[in-house]
Enzyme design. Structure first.
Site, short mmCIF file in Angstrom:
data_model
loop_
_atom_site.label_atom_id
_atom_site.label_comp_id
_atom_site.label_asym_id
_atom_site.label_seq_id
_atom_site.Cartn_x
_atom_site.Cartn_y
_atom_site.Cartn_z
N GLY A 54 0.42 2.31 9.14
CA GLY A 54 -0.06 3.09 8.01
C GLY A 54 0.73 2.79 6.76
O GLY A 54 1.50 1.84 6.71
N ASN A 55 0.50 3.57 5.72
CA ASN A 55 1.22 3.38 4.47
C ASN A 55 1.51 4.73 3.81
O ASN A 55 1.14 5.77 4.34
CB ASN A 55 0.43 2.45 3.54
CG ASN A 55 -0.90 3.04 3.13
OD1 ASN A 55 -0.97 4.03 2.42
ND2 ASN A 55 -1.99 2.45 3.63
#
Ligand code: CTP
Ligand code: CA
Length: 233
Positions: free
Chosen positions: A33-34
């Site tokens: 993810g980010n």
């Protein structure tokens, strides 16, 4: 913020905004993810609605309440987001007037999804994670036949912000590119932002000084509104 004094210049328009950050599943419990919080995308969606637009907000993994009066489509991965954004951009009742890709779309996803949780193997090191590239939603949106639909991208850059932004605008083929400098403490999860907005039509770059994400959203919609075909035309 008092939003009552905004122009109603997006009345009768339909817009699509993407927000948040995609998650690319590795196994049933893990993902890549980010750091995107979704705050800028939500500010864009609320601002467009306040200016009269009908808004579809495609939201990936945000911890934010649904804004009143806005249709929210929740997605997880880049593939999910691609489907939802293309569908909303096309629309059942005709193409959207504008699409703003504020979401942080993962560039890569694990090459294979494991149906069972990946386990440690006694005595063996971790297996490498093979990645494959995700489709570029913004480039795809921009490349389709799209009538007068205005397509806007966001670019997160840590270095050579302007040069990278110009190259990215050309590569993506979108009409406007909102370039912001990112770093762990500069943008993500903060209520404020600063940016320079580049236009494909040769207009001078628009510098937006550090301020509320709502203020940047207003400038984006000003630039979009100036590029929309006359209503009904
Ligand atoms: N974007 C997209 N689909 C992707 C990756 C990015 O639609 N697979 C969109 C983002 O929503 C954003 C814009 O493209 O509006 C720019 O994202 P950015 O990550 O800055 O650009 P990239 O082309 O992925 O380049 P980089 O190698 O710098 O990450
Ligand atoms: Ca990227």
């Amino acid at each position: 913020l008092a939003r009552g004094d905004l122009p109603r210049d997006l009345a009768g328009r339909r817009v699509v905004v993407s927000a948040g950050g995609t998650r690319e599943a590795l196994d049933p419990v893990r993902f890549l993810g980010n750091r995107s919080s979704g705050l800028q995308g939500y500010a864009l969606a609320r601002t467009a609605a306040a200016r009269g637009a009908r808004v579809t907000l495609v939201a990936a993994n945000v911890a934010l309440p649904d804004p009143a009066g806005i249709g929210v489509v929740a997605v997880e991965s880049a593939e999910d987001m691609r489907k939802a954004v293309l569908e909303a951009a096309q629309g059942p009742g005709g193409a959207a007037d504008a699409v703003v890709m504020a979401a942080a779309v993962a560039d890569f996803r694990p090459a294979g999804y494991r149906n069972s949780k990946i386990k440690k193997e006694p005595g063996a090191g971790p297996a490498p994670i093979a990645l494959v590239q995700n489709p570029d939603i913004l480039a795809e949106l921009a490349a389709r036949p799209r009538g007068g639909q205005v397509v806007v991208g966001f670019a997160a850059e840590t270095d050579d912000v302007l040069a990278n932004g110009r190259a990215k605008l050309a590569r993506k083929g979108c009409d406007l590119l909102v370039v912001n400098r990112v770093g762990a403490d500069l943008t993500f999860g903060r209520p404020d932002n600063e940016a320079v907005i580049l236009a494909a039509d040769g207009a001078a770059p628009t510098e937006v000084p550090r301020g509320a994400k709502e203020a940047l959203a207003d400038v984006v919609w000003d630039l979009v509104a100036a590029r929309l075909a006359p209503p009904g035309g």
